[in-house]
Write a protein that holds these residues in place. Structure first.
Motif, PDB file in Angstrom:
ATOM      1  N   VAL A 199       0.821  -1.211   0.000  1.00  0.00           N
ATOM      2  CA  VAL A 199       0.000   0.000   0.000  1.00  0.00           C
ATOM      3  C   VAL A 199       0.854   1.261   0.000  1.00  0.00           C
ATOM      4  CG1 VAL A 199      -1.754   1.302   1.279  1.00  0.00           C
ATOM      5  CG2 VAL A 199      -1.898  -1.178   1.187  1.00  0.00           C
ATOM      6  N   THR A 200       2.052   1.206   0.562  1.00  0.00           N
ATOM      7  CA  THR A 200       2.846   2.435   0.714  1.00  0.00           C
ATOM      8  C   THR A 200       3.155   3.100  -0.620  1.00  0.00           C
ATOM      9  OG1 THR A 200       4.913   1.148   0.767  1.00  0.00           O
ATOM     10  CG2 THR A 200       3.912   1.733   2.881  1.00  0.00           C
ATOM     11  N   ARG A 232       8.505  -0.679  -2.087  1.00  0.00           N
ATOM     12  CA  ARG A 232       9.434  -0.387  -3.192  1.00  0.00           C
ATOM     13  C   ARG A 232      10.690   0.272  -2.608  1.00  0.00           C
ATOM     14  NH1 ARG A 232       7.821   3.472  -6.734  1.00  0.00           N
ATOM     15  NH2 ARG A 232       8.372   2.437  -8.656  1.00  0.00           N
ATOM     16  N   HIS A 233      11.864  -0.271  -2.900  1.00  0.00           N
ATOM     17  CA  HIS A 233      13.118   0.251  -2.339  1.00  0.00           C
ATOM     18  C   HIS A 233      13.653   1.387  -3.209  1.00  0.00           C
ATOM     19  CE1 HIS A 233      16.936   0.539  -0.361  1.00  0.00           C
ATOM     20  NE2 HIS A 233      16.703  -0.520   0.398  1.00  0.00           N
ATOM     21  N   SER A 234      13.750   2.572  -2.632  1.00  0.00           N
ATOM     22  CA  SER A 234      14.201   3.743  -3.400  1.00  0.00           C
ATOM     23  C   SER A 234      15.649   3.610  -3.850  1.00  0.00           C
ATOM     24  CB  SER A 234      14.038   5.020  -2.568  1.00  0.00           C
ATOM     25  OG  SER A 234      14.738   4.914  -1.329  1.00  0.00           O
ATOM     26  N   GLY A 235      16.461   2.857  -3.110  1.00  0.00           N
ATOM     27  CA  GLY A 235      17.855   2.683  -3.504  1.00  0.00           C
ATOM     28  C   GLY A 235      18.020   1.850  -4.760  1.00  0.00           C
ATOM     29  N   LEU A 236      16.956   1.194  -5.198  1.00  0.00           N
ATOM     30  CA  LEU A 236      17.001   0.355  -6.397  1.00  0.00           C
ATOM     31  C   LEU A 236      16.130   0.901  -7.521  1.00  0.00           C
ATOM     32  CD1 LEU A 236      16.733  -3.107  -4.591  1.00  0.00           C
ATOM     33  CD2 LEU A 236      18.807  -2.050  -5.514  1.00  0.00           C
ATOM     34  N   LEU A 237      15.676   2.155  -7.363  1.00  0.00           N
ATOM     35  CA  LEU A 237      14.735   2.713  -8.326  1.00  0.00           C
ATOM     36  C   LEU A 237      15.355   2.846  -9.716  1.00  0.00           C
ATOM     37  CD1 LEU A 237      11.806   3.632  -8.183  1.00  0.00           C
ATOM     38  CD2 LEU A 237      12.601   5.966  -7.785  1.00  0.00           C
ATOM     39  N   SER A 272       8.548   5.362  -2.988  1.00  0.00           N
ATOM     40  CA  SER A 272       9.522   4.331  -2.631  1.00  0.00           C
ATOM     41  C   SER A 272      10.436   4.918  -1.564  1.00  0.00           C
ATOM     42  CB  SER A 272      10.326   3.863  -3.851  1.00  0.00           C
ATOM     43  OG  SER A 272      11.019   4.939  -4.447  1.00  0.00           O
ATOM     44  N   PHE A 273      10.948   4.063  -0.696  1.00  0.00           N
ATOM     45  CA  PHE A 273      11.824   4.557   0.368  1.00  0.00           C
ATOM     46  C   PHE A 273      12.716   3.433   0.863  1.00  0.00           C
ATOM     47  CE2 PHE A 273       7.696   3.392   2.092  1.00  0.00           C
ATOM     48  CZ  PHE A 273       7.994   2.571   3.168  1.00  0.00           C
ATOM     49  N   ALA A 274      13.835   3.830   1.458  1.00  0.00           N
ATOM     50  CA  ALA A 274      14.783   2.878   2.020  1.00  0.00           C
ATOM     51  C   ALA A 274      14.474   2.659   3.498  1.00  0.00           C
ATOM     52  CB  ALA A 274      16.205   3.417   1.857  1.00  0.00           C
ATOM     53  N   PRO A 275      14.908   1.553   4.070  1.00  0.00           N
ATOM     54  CA  PRO A 275      14.679   1.321   5.503  1.00  0.00           C
ATOM     55  C   PRO A 275      15.226   2.443   6.378  1.00  0.00           C
ATOM     56  CG  PRO A 275      15.421  -0.704   4.445  1.00  0.00           C
ATOM     57  CD  PRO A 275      15.552   0.385   3.417  1.00  0.00           C
ATOM     58  N   GLU A 276      16.292   3.103   5.912  1.00  0.00           N
ATOM     59  CA  GLU A 276      16.875   4.192   6.706  1.00  0.00           C
ATOM     60  C   GLU A 276      15.879   5.322   6.921  1.00  0.00           C
ATOM     61  OE1 GLU A 276      19.941   1.654   5.230  1.00  0.00           O
ATOM     62  OE2 GLU A 276      18.383   2.726   4.128  1.00  0.00           O
ATOM     63  N   LEU A 420      17.358   8.101  -0.377  1.00  0.00           N
ATOM     64  CA  LEU A 420      16.619   7.750   0.828  1.00  0.00           C
ATOM     65  C   LEU A 420      15.149   7.511   0.511  1.00  0.00           C
ATOM     66  CD1 LEU A 420      17.030   7.509   3.948  1.00  0.00           C
ATOM     67  CD2 LEU A 420      16.152   9.849   4.098  1.00  0.00           C
ATOM     68  N   ALA A 421      14.591   8.324  -0.396  1.00  0.00           N
ATOM     69  CA  ALA A 421      13.182   8.170  -0.753  1.00  0.00           C
ATOM     70  C   ALA A 421      12.917   8.857  -2.079  1.00  0.00           C
ATOM     71  CB  ALA A 421      12.273   8.766   0.324  1.00  0.00           C
ATOM     72  N   HIS A 422      11.893   8.368  -2.762  1.00  0.00           N
ATOM     73  CA  HIS A 422      11.327   9.075  -3.914  1.00  0.00           C
ATOM     74  C   HIS A 422       9.872   9.336  -3.585  1.00  0.00           C
ATOM     75  CE1 HIS A 422       9.977  10.180  -7.918  1.00  0.00           C
ATOM     76  NE2 HIS A 422       8.984   9.330  -7.742  1.00  0.00           N
ATOM     77  N   GLU A 423       9.479  10.624  -3.633  1.00  0.00           N
ATOM     78  CA  GLU A 423       8.134  11.020  -3.240  1.00  0.00           C
ATOM     79  C   GLU A 423       7.342  11.473  -4.460  1.00  0.00           C
ATOM     80  OE1 GLU A 423       9.736  13.949  -0.435  1.00  0.00           O
ATOM     81  OE2 GLU A 423       8.684  12.845   1.140  1.00  0.00           O
TER      82      GLU A 423
END
Length: 464
Positions: A199-200, A232-237, A272-276, A420-423
């Motif tokens: 959902v995120t 979705r992991h932003s570090g792999l976008l 998308s965002f990273a765990p950090e 870190l994130a894509h908004e």
């Protein structure tokens, strides 16, 4: 005559500028070169707290409308408990294979049940892929979703010890949700697990994610968990869009692919965002929260396996969880000609132990790389968890026993890989606000051709 025409045009332009500047969603409007009108959104229009502003509400409503239509059409509905409508591959646009999606569902169910929940609140339950499989294993289940059709169908299914409510993800503490929990869990009883799965990506930004996490953590009882799945992991976008673009045009030059990837990332409409990013959010949380980061371990190589991950947040006292100081940590040394189960047993014995920096074969072309699925198969029947490495999303880790998974993020500090994130909210604001303002001009000044309206990039609502 020429001077009068110039004066009239200038006056008209000034009136249009003033009209747009008076719109409640606009903080400022000013002429820019080439006849462009540059606008700054009003902060209240892009606010999330204490309540979503109008542009944030429109962003959320957009996704609600998308899924209302998708669920209504039911194009991917295989059975009452397997409605895969909307699940399509980014590179081909075709539905993801049903067998792969069953694997995806099964792995999520395994993760949830591994936390031993009894009373579960799922926010964004969709078509009930998880509800149908979890409710019989629980004392009570409450699901919420923003779509009327999904809630109505699940309510009509008559699943024992369940309730379904129409509500958004940030409304975990809404009266209707609390009333449903009172009916299913008992008056005033809190869930011991709050679940938000896949959902995120519909969230507008990190501020909204922060609001959701604080509400979810506040809702769960001490010793419970908040599970945020299929992120979705932003570090792999960039890697994701590189694969998509190369699949679409295998003969394209690298420079062309790079330009397309940059454009795709900038226009991406999903969060998308990273765990950090979550670790930073939780640092301001008054309750104790410990986090573990889990790899997706499906067998098939798709974007759902490569670029997504799960978070488990353990809330309150750390009963049963091992402290980082009690856990042995060691780096991956490769297979050295041995079978993977043999290597894992040797590395993880004696436990508790964490084996880290294992190259993910789906993302890293290394000789001794393995896939998340390889690790899951090799660890079958053992008490262990397949994780993402804390410093690099292209690497994996293994924790044994699984209860020491939260210690995996307490290793050596390394700079995170990628963003870190894509908004998506800034891109949405840049598209939607000019549409609203042009409509305003047409309604209030019929016959007037609206100017080109551009949102100031520095004020479009980006928080990272």
């Amino acid at each position: 005559m020429s001077d009068e025409a110039t004066t009239d045009t200038t006056t008209d332009a000034s009136q249009i500028t003033a009209l747009i500047a008076d719109h409640p969603w606009v903080a400022d409007a000013r002429p820019a070169p080439d006849g462009v009108l540059l606008v700054t959104p009003h902060p209240s229009a892009t606010a999330v707290l204490p309540a979503p502003g109008p542009l944030v509400r429109e962003h959320l409503a957009h996704w609600a409308e998308v899924y209302e239509w998708v669920y209504e059409t039911g194009e991917g509905r295989h059975a009452d408990d397997l409605d895969l409508s909307g699940w399509r591959s980014s590179d081909t646009g075709k539905p993801l294979p049903a067998a792969h999606m069953r694997d995806w569902v099964d792995r999520t169910v395994d993760l949830v049940l591994s936390q031993r929940p009894r009373r579960l609140l799922e926010l964004g339950c969709g078509t009930g892929l998880l509800a149908h499989r979890l409710h019989a294993r629980l004392d009570g289940y409450v699901g919420t979703d923003v779509t009327e059709v999904a809630v109505a169908r699940l309510h009509a299914a008559g699943l024992p010890r369940t309730a379904f409510v129409r509500a958004a993800a940030h409304e975990a503490q809404a009266p209707a949700v609390r009333q449903a929990m009172d009916r299913v869990f008992g008056p005033g009883v809190r869930p011991d697990c709050v679940l938000l799965n896949s959902v995120t990506q519909c969230f507008p930004n990190l501020v909204y994610l922060t609001a959701f996490l604080h509400h979810a953590v506040a809702a769960v009882e001490d010793g419970g968990t908040v599970i945020v799945g299929d992120i979705r992991h932003s570090g792999l976008l960039e890697d994701h869009f590189d694969r998509v673009e190369r699949a679409r045009d295998p003969e394209a030059a690298d420079a062309d692919i790079a330009a397309r990837v940059a454009s795709a990332v900038a226009g991406d409409e999903e969060l998308s965002f990273a765990p950090e990013a979550v670790r930073e959010i939780l640092a301001a949380q008054p309750r104790t929260v410990r986090m573990s980061v889990h790899a997706r371990t499906m067998a098939e190589d798709t974007e759902l396996t490569r670029y997504r991950y799960d978070l488990v947040l353990h809330v309150g006292p750390a009963a049963g969880l091992l402290d980082a100081s009690e856990v042995r940590r060691l780096p991956w040394q490769g297979l050295a000609g041995q079978e993977l189960p043999t290597v894992l047993r040797a590395a993880l014995t004696p436990g508790p132990a964490i084996l880290y920096s294992i190259p993910n074969a789906l993302l890293v072309p290394a000789p001794d790389a393995v896939t998340p699925y390889d690790l899951r198969q090799a660890l079958a029947g053992t008490d262990a968890a397949v994780l993402l490495d804390s410093g690099d999303p292209r690497m994996l880790a293994v924790a044994a026993p699984a209860d020491c998974a939260t210690a995996a993020s307490h290793g050596p500090v390394r700079a995170p890989v990628g963003r870190l994130a894509h908004e998506p909210l800034p891109a949405f604001v840049r598209r939607r606000l000019p549409e609203v303002l042009r409509d305003q001009v047409r309604r209030t000044a019929p016959g007037t051709v609206p100017p080109k309206i551009v949102v100031d990039d520095a004020s479009a609502g980006e928080t990272r």
